[in-house]
Scaffold this motif. Structure first.
Motif, mmCIF file in Angstrom:
data_model
loop_
_atom_site.group_PDB
_atom_site.id
_atom_site.type_symbol
_atom_site.label_atom_id
_atom_site.label_comp_id
_atom_site.label_asym_id
_atom_site.label_seq_id
_atom_site.Cartn_x
_atom_site.Cartn_y
_atom_site.Cartn_z
ATOM 1 N N MET A 1 -26.715 17.378 -50.074
ATOM 2 C CA MET A 1 -26.994 18.457 -50.828
ATOM 3 C C MET A 1 -27.617 19.505 -49.897
ATOM 4 S SD MET A 1 -29.821 18.339 -53.718
ATOM 5 C CE MET A 1 -31.531 18.388 -52.877
ATOM 6 N N ASN A 2 -27.305 20.795 -50.304
ATOM 7 C CA ASN A 2 -27.857 21.854 -49.481
ATOM 8 C C ASN A 2 -29.056 22.439 -49.708
ATOM 9 O OD1 ASN A 2 -28.142 24.106 -47.953
ATOM 10 N ND2 ASN A 2 -26.282 25.213 -48.604
ATOM 11 N N ILE A 3 -30.211 22.223 -49.347
ATOM 12 C CA ILE A 3 -31.534 22.714 -49.547
ATOM 13 C C ILE A 3 -31.534 23.977 -49.559
ATOM 14 C CG2 ILE A 3 -32.268 22.653 -46.887
ATOM 15 C CD1 ILE A 3 -34.420 21.342 -50.151
ATOM 16 N N THR A 4 -30.809 24.726 -48.877
ATOM 17 C CA THR A 4 -31.217 26.252 -49.008
ATOM 18 C C THR A 4 -30.653 26.772 -50.501
ATOM 19 O OG1 THR A 4 -28.951 26.682 -47.844
ATOM 20 C CG2 THR A 4 -31.174 26.630 -46.552
ATOM 21 N N ALA A 5 -29.705 25.951 -51.010
ATOM 22 C CA ALA A 5 -29.397 26.363 -52.259
ATOM 23 C C ALA A 5 -30.269 26.115 -53.415
ATOM 24 C CB ALA A 5 -28.043 25.718 -52.593
ATOM 25 N N THR A 6 -31.441 25.228 -53.121
ATOM 26 C CA THR A 6 -32.450 24.898 -54.189
ATOM 27 C C THR A 6 -33.511 25.567 -54.064
ATOM 28 O OG1 THR A 6 -33.091 23.300 -52.714
ATOM 29 C CG2 THR A 6 -31.510 22.607 -54.475
ATOM 30 N N ALA A 29 -44.235 23.382 -43.635
ATOM 31 C CA ALA A 29 -43.958 22.611 -44.474
ATOM 32 C C ALA A 29 -45.460 22.379 -45.525
ATOM 33 C CB ALA A 29 -43.639 21.211 -43.915
ATOM 34 N N GLY A 30 -46.483 22.411 -44.642
ATOM 35 C CA GLY A 30 -47.706 21.983 -45.538
ATOM 36 C C GLY A 30 -48.088 23.348 -46.307
ATOM 37 N N MET A 31 -47.753 24.529 -45.924
ATOM 38 C CA MET A 31 -48.023 25.677 -46.593
ATOM 39 C C MET A 31 -46.913 26.074 -47.756
ATOM 40 S SD MET A 31 -50.638 27.078 -45.000
ATOM 41 C CE MET A 31 -50.767 28.558 -45.641
ATOM 42 N N VAL A 32 -45.859 25.503 -47.564
ATOM 43 C CA VAL A 32 -45.151 26.036 -48.722
ATOM 44 C C VAL A 32 -44.926 24.638 -49.653
ATOM 45 C CG1 VAL A 32 -43.717 27.504 -47.646
ATOM 46 C CG2 VAL A 32 -42.999 25.374 -47.299
ATOM 47 N N LYS A 33 -45.676 23.537 -49.378
ATOM 48 C CA LYS A 33 -45.468 22.093 -49.734
ATOM 49 C C LYS A 33 -44.096 21.463 -49.920
ATOM 50 C CE LYS A 33 -49.594 22.998 -52.649
ATOM 51 N NZ LYS A 33 -50.072 24.142 -52.048
ATOM 52 N N MET A 34 -43.286 21.469 -48.814
ATOM 53 C CA MET A 34 -42.036 20.773 -48.695
ATOM 54 C C MET A 34 -42.137 19.763 -47.729
ATOM 55 S SD MET A 34 -39.593 24.426 -48.821
ATOM 56 C CE MET A 34 -38.143 23.380 -49.000
ATOM 57 N N ARG A 35 -41.046 19.042 -47.608
ATOM 58 C CA ARG A 35 -41.091 18.113 -46.307
ATOM 59 C C ARG A 35 -40.715 18.887 -45.248
ATOM 60 N NH1 ARG A 35 -36.820 13.789 -47.267
ATOM 61 N NH2 ARG A 35 -35.540 15.558 -46.994
ATOM 62 N N ASN A 36 -41.230 18.223 -44.110
ATOM 63 C CA ASN A 36 -40.927 18.969 -42.794
ATOM 64 C C ASN A 36 -39.357 18.997 -42.530
ATOM 65 O OD1 ASN A 36 -43.435 18.630 -42.221
ATOM 66 N ND2 ASN A 36 -43.527 17.112 -40.734
ATOM 67 N N HIS A 37 -38.582 17.854 -42.881
ATOM 68 C CA HIS A 37 -37.228 18.239 -42.584
ATOM 69 C C HIS A 37 -36.367 19.239 -43.345
ATOM 70 C CE1 HIS A 37 -33.045 16.516 -41.613
ATOM 71 N NE2 HIS A 37 -32.994 16.594 -42.888
ATOM 72 N N ASP A 38 -36.830 19.583 -44.678
ATOM 73 C CA ASP A 38 -36.138 20.604 -45.295
ATOM 74 C C ASP A 38 -36.613 21.914 -44.639
ATOM 75 O OD1 ASP A 38 -35.209 18.745 -47.050
ATOM 76 O OD2 ASP A 38 -36.890 18.781 -48.704
ATOM 77 N N VAL A 39 -37.851 22.255 -44.283
ATOM 78 C CA VAL A 39 -38.252 23.386 -43.632
ATOM 79 C C VAL A 39 -37.521 23.492 -42.067
ATOM 80 C CG1 VAL A 39 -40.191 24.467 -42.379
ATOM 81 C CG2 VAL A 39 -40.506 23.381 -44.506
ATOM 82 N N ILE A 42 -34.118 24.878 -43.102
ATOM 83 C CA ILE A 42 -34.124 25.939 -43.532
ATOM 84 C C ILE A 42 -33.936 26.907 -42.302
ATOM 85 C CG2 ILE A 42 -35.148 27.971 -44.601
ATOM 86 C CD1 ILE A 42 -35.584 25.967 -46.823
ATOM 87 N N GLY A 43 -34.979 26.563 -41.417
ATOM 88 C CA GLY A 43 -35.416 27.553 -40.225
ATOM 89 C C GLY A 43 -33.921 27.248 -39.318
ATOM 90 N N ARG A 44 -33.193 26.051 -39.445
ATOM 91 C CA ARG A 44 -32.034 25.803 -38.345
ATOM 92 C C ARG A 44 -31.093 26.902 -38.873
ATOM 93 N NH1 ARG A 44 -29.930 22.265 -34.367
ATOM 94 N NH2 ARG A 44 -27.715 22.065 -34.796
#
Length: 77
Positions: A1-6, A29-39, A42-44
């Motif tokens: 699944m592509n996280i940037t699409a969601t 990740a803490g600021m946007v309430k997401m998992r570190n890996h997902d952030v 997106i950054g990558r």
């Protein structure tokens, strides 16, 4: 699944901006309430950990310019 699409565009832009400013992934990740890996993913996609490339991505989004073809191919890799 592509996280940037969601994730909406505003959140993606905020994540990229915070990473470009030097905030660590865990903090963002803490600021946007997401998992570190997902952030991280997106950054990558925007050029993380190269802060100069992240700043260019933020600048391009704010100024609504096109990403050069070579950079778009590099981002896709």
């Amino acid at each position: 699944m592509n996280i940037t699409a969601t994730v909406d565009t505003a959140t993606t832009n905020m994540i990229v901006t915070m990473l470009a400013e030097g905030s660590p992934v865990w903090f963002v990740a803490g600021m946007v309430k997401m998992r570190n890996h997902d952030v991280y993913l997106i950054g990558r996609a925007a050029g993380y950990p190269d802060k100069a490339q992240l700043r260019r991505a933020v600048w391009a989004q704010k100024n609504r310019t096109r990403v050069p073809q070579a950079q778009a191919q590099a981002l896709a890799a």
